[in-house]
Design an enzyme around this catalytic site. Structure first.
Site, PDB file in Angstrom:
ATOM      1  N   LYS A  26       0.789  -1.069  -0.182  1.00 24.28           N
ATOM      2  CA  LYS A  26      -0.244   0.375  -0.074  1.00 24.28           C
ATOM      3  C   LYS A  26       1.293   1.195   0.333  1.00 24.28           C
ATOM      4  O   LYS A  26       1.786   1.031   0.728  1.00 24.28           O
ATOM      5  CB  LYS A  26      -0.868   0.112   1.656  1.00 24.28           C
ATOM      6  CG  LYS A  26      -1.768   1.099   1.620  1.00 24.28           C
ATOM      7  CD  LYS A  26      -2.710   1.349   2.776  1.00 24.28           C
ATOM      8  CE  LYS A  26      -3.075   3.156   3.394  1.00 24.28           C
ATOM      9  NZ  LYS A  26      -3.854   2.763   4.304  1.00 24.28           N
ATOM     10  N   ASP A  82      -2.249  10.131   3.196  1.00 27.06           N
ATOM     11  CA  ASP A  82      -3.577   9.852   3.573  1.00 27.06           C
ATOM     12  C   ASP A  82      -4.427  10.896   4.421  1.00 27.06           C
ATOM     13  O   ASP A  82      -3.936  10.299   5.904  1.00 27.06           O
ATOM     14  CB  ASP A  82      -3.670   8.900   4.474  1.00 27.06           C
ATOM     15  CG  ASP A  82      -5.249   7.996   4.353  1.00 27.06           C
ATOM     16  OD1 ASP A  82      -6.290   8.447   3.906  1.00 27.06           O
ATOM     17  OD2 ASP A  82      -5.629   6.767   4.965  1.00 27.06           O
ATOM     18  N   LYS A 141      -9.963  13.177   8.002  1.00 28.08           N
ATOM     19  CA  LYS A 141      -9.158  13.597   9.624  1.00 28.08           C
ATOM     20  C   LYS A 141      -9.514  14.320  10.277  1.00 28.08           C
ATOM     21  O   LYS A 141      -9.142  15.293   9.606  1.00 28.08           O
ATOM     22  CB  LYS A 141      -7.777  12.012   9.234  1.00 28.08           C
ATOM     23  CG  LYS A 141      -7.485  11.092   8.806  1.00 28.08           C
ATOM     24  CD  LYS A 141      -6.322  10.720   8.404  1.00 28.08           C
ATOM     25  CE  LYS A 141      -6.780   8.881   8.502  1.00 28.08           C
ATOM     26  NZ  LYS A 141      -7.557   7.862   8.601  1.00 28.08           N
ATOM     27  N   ASP A 175       1.370   6.734   5.361  1.00 24.55           N
ATOM     28  CA  ASP A 175       1.389   5.174   4.812  1.00 24.55           C
ATOM     29  C   ASP A 175       1.622   5.224   3.441  1.00 24.55           C
ATOM     30  O   ASP A 175       0.477   4.482   3.197  1.00 24.55           O
ATOM     31  CB  ASP A 175      -0.799   6.499   4.439  1.00 24.55           C
ATOM     32  CG  ASP A 175      -1.731   5.802   4.997  1.00 24.55           C
ATOM     33  OD1 ASP A 175      -1.533   4.518   5.891  1.00 24.55           O
ATOM     34  OD2 ASP A 175      -2.766   5.968   4.782  1.00 24.55           O
ATOM     35  N   ASP A 180     -11.912   6.888   3.519  1.00 25.91           N
ATOM     36  CA  ASP A 180     -10.732   6.959   4.194  1.00 25.91           C
ATOM     37  C   ASP A 180     -10.453   5.549   4.152  1.00 25.91           C
ATOM     38  O   ASP A 180      -8.961   5.161   4.799  1.00 25.91           O
ATOM     39  CB  ASP A 180     -10.589   7.698   5.833  1.00 25.91           C
ATOM     40  CG  ASP A 180      -9.731   8.309   6.478  1.00 25.91           C
ATOM     41  OD1 ASP A 180      -8.819   7.835   6.053  1.00 25.91           O
ATOM     42  OD2 ASP A 180      -9.858   7.873   7.667  1.00 25.91           O
ATOM     43  N   GLU A 220      -9.393   3.989   2.522  1.00 23.44           N
ATOM     44  CA  GLU A 220      -8.795   4.008   0.945  1.00 23.44           C
ATOM     45  C   GLU A 220      -7.796   2.558   0.502  1.00 23.44           C
ATOM     46  O   GLU A 220      -7.846   2.753  -0.618  1.00 23.44           O
ATOM     47  CB  GLU A 220      -8.005   5.047   0.529  1.00 23.44           C
ATOM     48  CG  GLU A 220      -6.993   5.660   0.987  1.00 23.44           C
ATOM     49  CD  GLU A 220      -6.565   5.267   2.397  1.00 23.44           C
ATOM     50  OE1 GLU A 220      -7.445   5.792   3.243  1.00 23.44           O
ATOM     51  OE2 GLU A 220      -5.281   5.175   2.861  1.00 23.44           O
ATOM     52  N   ARG A 252      -7.165  -0.770   1.532  1.00 24.38           N
ATOM     53  CA  ARG A 252      -8.203  -1.601   0.909  1.00 24.38           C
ATOM     54  C   ARG A 252      -8.546  -1.668  -1.092  1.00 24.38           C
ATOM     55  O   ARG A 252      -8.364  -2.597  -1.689  1.00 24.38           O
ATOM     56  CB  ARG A 252      -8.729  -1.699   1.924  1.00 24.38           C
ATOM     57  CG  ARG A 252     -10.540  -1.133   2.018  1.00 24.38           C
ATOM     58  CD  ARG A 252     -10.885  -1.925   2.811  1.00 24.38           C
ATOM     59  NE  ARG A 252     -11.119  -1.025   4.016  1.00 24.38           N
ATOM     60  CZ  ARG A 252     -11.142  -0.431   5.423  1.00 24.38           C
ATOM     61  NH1 ARG A 252     -12.247  -1.154   5.403  1.00 24.38           N
ATOM     62  NH2 ARG A 252     -10.501  -0.724   6.196  1.00 24.38           N
TER      63      ARG A 252
HETATM   64  N1  BES Z   1      -4.108   4.688   7.232  1.00 22.03           N
HETATM   65  C1  BES Z   1      -5.369   4.628   7.565  1.00 22.03           C
HETATM   66  C2  BES Z   1      -4.860   3.639   8.716  1.00 22.03           C
HETATM   67  C3  BES Z   1      -3.822   4.186  10.164  1.00 22.03           C
HETATM   68  C4  BES Z   1      -4.523   4.918  10.927  1.00 22.03           C
HETATM   69  C5  BES Z   1      -2.304   3.526   9.773  1.00 22.03           C
HETATM   70  C6  BES Z   1      -3.444   5.148  11.998  1.00 22.03           C
HETATM   71  C7  BES Z   1      -1.898   4.610  10.859  1.00 22.03           C
HETATM   72  C8  BES Z   1      -2.022   4.930  12.180  1.00 22.03           C
HETATM   73  C9  BES Z   1      -6.056   4.068   7.042  1.00 22.03           C
HETATM   74  O1  BES Z   1      -6.308   4.150   5.874  1.00 22.03           O
HETATM   75  C10 BES Z   1      -7.988   4.423   7.585  1.00 22.03           C
HETATM   76  O2  BES Z   1      -7.710   5.571   6.979  1.00 22.03           O
HETATM   77  N2  BES Z   1      -8.481   3.496   8.214  1.00 22.03           N
HETATM   78  C11 BES Z   1      -9.211   3.579   8.944  1.00 22.03           C
HETATM   79  C12 BES Z   1     -10.599   2.736   7.947  1.00 22.03           C
HETATM   80  C13 BES Z   1     -11.758   3.415   9.116  1.00 22.03           C
HETATM   81  C14 BES Z   1     -12.191   4.162   8.011  1.00 22.03           C
HETATM   82  C15 BES Z   1     -12.990   2.199   8.293  1.00 22.03           C
HETATM   83  C16 BES Z   1      -8.975   3.832  10.650  1.00 22.03           C
HETATM   84  O3  BES Z   1      -8.724   2.186  10.477  1.00 22.03           O
HETATM   85  O4  BES Z   1      -9.337   4.663  11.254  1.00 22.03           O
HETATM   86 ZN    ZN Z   2      -4.486   4.695   4.559  1.00 26.78          ZN
HETATM   87 MN    MN Z   3      -7.494   5.985   5.037  1.00 27.38          MN
END
Ligand code: BES
Ligand code: ZN
Ligand code: MN
Length: 490
Positions: free
Chosen positions: A255, A260, A267, A278, A337, A339, A341
């Site tokens: 990824k 992000d 966010k 990210d 968010d 994204e 996947r």
């Molecule tokens: N890049 C983030 C995951 C992340 C969060 C990595 C905090 C490191 C620290 C990912 O793209 C994301 O935003 N995931 C969301 C998914 C949710 C919207 C289902 C998350 O984990 O909050």
């Molecule tokens: Zn992300």
């Molecule tokens: Mn995200």
């Protein structure tokens, strides 16, 4: 940092590093006439040789004063596990100390060639730093240590280091650089350029798809994420053919979200700067491919990096949008968010169509939920194959890039069904890392062995460890490198 191996200590000025295993002070013999005095000082400091304990002393050496660093390695720790820690701790202690040369003397200890080589490996890994944007470093903050000489290891350590570990240092360094650089410097296009520059002469083949190429193929999920950004997406393909002709390759998929913001599902401001890393999964894939090429691994491996920037904007995708993936399956984008996947879905389809891999290992900073489960100690491992999972857990233990296996299953898969499309890109809050993995699994074709590593807690560290300083860890490079060594090169 220059790492060198020698049979005996050089002449001249240097700091001397001696490991001491618990209460056994046999290694102090190397001090000759100063042995008694140093040992007495250790007593007065209540030094017991425990792992990571340090005593710094100055001893008289024929009229000059020599810095001696006694490093505890703990009782009963085998050289193999103590070695990297020893090298790393010595490098950290001496890097800005004013010393130019350090000699780590292993004579008389039971360090074989590999253990001695791994002292150098740990030292090299820990010495990595990135001062590009620090224009006002004071003199006493600048590194002085230029060379580490490792004495002992019964010969062969130098060769072992050059062949097995120096290439991994190069790979980890590339990954850390990519992860450390801010998102105004490293975005999809420049990620590709930086990797291209870094792998020159390694024998890796590089190819990059731009937006037009991906549009033509129909990579609607990856491009949907990218469409809010003025930075164009890229799909980076790195190929290493070190194995037999025609053998099915193993694929690594990373990824690479170079920043992000969350997109329209934006966010919160606090801490958002962390999302420059990210792209840690893609960074690890690039670094691992470089390491494999430099050490001429006898394996066929393809590395894919899905590179996008996730931004809000007038053209950004909206919650509720439905995108068509390269696989033909459709996705309702509930949360922009989620994204990573979406990027991985098209990247794994692309690699299956074009390379017919037997095995896919994807790495991604995918979910905050994995931090809730495993903290910063382990990355989460998800797999459809027990043997593959077992090998990866083993590679994780051997390399120090630790993994903890997490479950998959139909009850979780059901949670991402959508009323309007084939699936939606988020499930409920509960089991967030698992439903994310289930989403990727929907793009894995029959018979393909697959593992997913959720490394959201591992790409970056707020505290230093023996083999890395605060910041980018380089997680994943050693894991993939060790997996290849254990499974493909045997
Ligand atoms: N890049 C983030 C995951 C992340 C969060 C990595 C905090 C490191 C620290 C990912 O793209 C994301 O935003 N995931 C969301 C998914 C949710 C919207 C289902 C998350 O984990 O909050
Ligand atoms: Zn992300
Ligand atoms: Mn995200």
């Amino acid at each position: 940092m220059h790492i060198r191996f020698a049979d005996k200590r050089p002449a001249g000025d240097y700091a001397l590093v001696l490991p001491v295993a618990g209460k056994d002070r046999a290694s102090l013999k190397a001090l000759g006439g100063s042995q008694q005095a140093v040992s007495a000082a250790l007593d007065r400091q209540r030094f017991e040789g425990e792992g990571s304990s340090v005593s710094e002393q100055f001893v008289d050496d024929n009229g000059t004063s020599r810095r001696v660093l006694i490093l505890g390695t703990g009782m009963g720790s085998t050289p193999q596990t103590a070695a990297e820690k020893l090298g790393g701790t010595a490098a950290a202690k001496l890097q800005t100390s004013g010393e130019k040369i350090a000699v780590i003397d292993l004579t008389g200890l039971e360090y074989d060639a590999d253990a001695a080589a791994r002292v150098g490996f740990g030292a090299a890994l820990r010495s990595w730093r990135y001062d590009r944007y620090r224009t006002k470093l004071k003199d006493n903050q600048k590194p002085t240590l230029a060379e580490i000489v490792i004495v002992g290891g019964n010969g062969g350590a130098g060769k072992r280091y050059e062949q097995r570990w120096a290439p991994v240092v190069e790979g980890v360094s590339l990954t850390r650089e990519l992860v450390t650089e801010p998102a105004n410097i490293i975005y999809p296009e420049t990620f590709v350029e930086r990797v291209k520059g870094s792998i020159k002469g390694s024998g890796l083949e590089l190819e990059a798809l731009d937006r037009a190429a991906m549009e033509k193929l129909g990579m609607g999920a990856l491009l949907g994420v990218a469409q809010g950004s003025v930075r164009e997406a890229r799909l980076l393909v790195l190929k290493w053919n070190g194995g037999g002709k025609g053998g099915q390759p193993v694929a690594f998929v990373g990824k690479g979200v170079t920043f992000d913001t969350g997109g329209i599902s934006i966010k919160p401001a606090a801490g958002m700067e962390a999302m420059k890393w990210d792209m840690g999964g893609a960074g690890a894939v690039a670094g691992a491919m470089k390491a494999l090429a430099l050490r001429k691994a006898k394996a066929n491996v393809v590395g894919i990096c899905g590179l996008v920037e996730n931004m809000p904007g007038g053209n950004a995708q909206r919650p509720g949008d439905v995108v068509t993936t390269l696989s033909g399956q459709t996705v309702e984008v509930i949360n922009t968010d989620a994204e990573g996947r979406l990027v991985l879905a098209d990247a794994v389809t692309y690699v299956q169509r074009n390379f017919k891999p037997s095995t896919i290992i994807d790495l991604a900073t995918l979910t905050g939920a994995i931090l809730v489960s495993l903290g910063h100690e382990w990355a989460g491992l998800f797999s459809n194959n027990d043997e593959l999972a077992g090998k990866l857990l083993q590679a994780g233990d051997e390399s120090g890039d630790k993994l903890w296996r997490m479950p998959l299953g139909e009850p979780f898969d059901r949670l991402i069904d959508s009323p309007i499309a084939d699936m939606k890109n988020v499930g409920p809050r509960e089991g967030g890392s698992i439903t994310a993995a289930q989403f990727i699994q929907r793009f894995i074709e029959n018979g393909v062995k697959w593992a997913h590593v959720d490394m959201a807690g591992k790409a970056w560290s707020d505290k230093a460890a023996p083999t890395y300083e605060k910041g980018a860890t380089g997680y994943g490079v050693r894991l993939l490198d060790q997996y290849v060594a254990d499974v493909l090169e045997r």
